[in-house]
Motif scaffolding. Sequence first.
Motif, PDB file in Angstrom:
ATOM      1  N   PRO A  28      -6.835  26.184  12.985  1.00 38.66           N
ATOM      2  CA  PRO A  28      -7.798  25.387  12.222  1.00 38.66           C
ATOM      3  C   PRO A  28      -8.267  26.086  10.942  1.00 38.66           C
ATOM      4  CG  PRO A  28      -8.284  25.222  14.543  1.00 38.66           C
ATOM      5  CD  PRO A  28      -7.211  26.273  14.390  1.00 38.66           C
ATOM      6  N   ARG A  29      -8.364  27.386  10.973  1.00 41.96           N
ATOM      7  CA  ARG A  29      -8.806  28.127   9.779  1.00 41.96           C
ATOM      8  C   ARG A  29      -7.817  27.952   8.625  1.00 41.96           C
ATOM      9  NH1 ARG A  29     -10.537  34.479   9.339  1.00 41.96           N
ATOM     10  NH2 ARG A  29     -10.889  34.430   7.089  1.00 41.96           N
ATOM     11  N   VAL A  30      -6.534  28.124   8.912  1.00 37.78           N
ATOM     12  CA  VAL A  30      -5.499  27.961   7.881  1.00 37.78           C
ATOM     13  C   VAL A  30      -5.429  26.506   7.448  1.00 37.78           C
ATOM     14  CG1 VAL A  30      -3.014  28.112   7.431  1.00 37.78           C
ATOM     15  CG2 VAL A  30      -4.184  29.964   8.642  1.00 37.78           C
ATOM     16  N   LEU A  31      -5.510  25.612   8.409  1.00 36.19           N
ATOM     17  CA  LEU A  31      -5.477  24.187   8.111  1.00 36.19           C
ATOM     18  C   LEU A  31      -6.645  23.808   7.197  1.00 36.19           C
ATOM     19  CD1 LEU A  31      -4.296  21.373   8.595  1.00 36.19           C
ATOM     20  CD2 LEU A  31      -5.630  21.287  10.704  1.00 36.19           C
ATOM     21  N   ALA A  32      -7.843  24.255   7.515  1.00 37.63           N
ATOM     22  CA  ALA A  32      -9.028  23.945   6.715  1.00 37.63           C
ATOM     23  C   ALA A  32      -8.877  24.434   5.280  1.00 37.63           C
ATOM     24  CB  ALA A  32     -10.268  24.564   7.355  1.00 37.63           C
TER      25      ALA A  32
END
Length: 87
Positions: A28-32
Amino acid sequence: MVERVPWMAPVDYEIMLFFDEHAILVSPRVLAANIEYDRQYVSKRCRTLSEAGLLDIVDTGLYQLTETGAAYLEGTLDMSELESSEE
């Protein structure tokens, strides 16, 4: 464009579209960072999409699009299958 399910947030389509366009495992961090949304919000939405069967948790904190998610994006999924999912 696909039919929006009532419980889905606007970011959900962007999340699934990212996975559809990039066949990689993503946190989720990379996606965000790539879709320019708050990490905590993206993480919450990924969990919701996973519970609905649209994303799959592959490893701790890594997600990918499921076949159901791909069918949703293609517009070939029976929408009644997603109607009962809630946050």
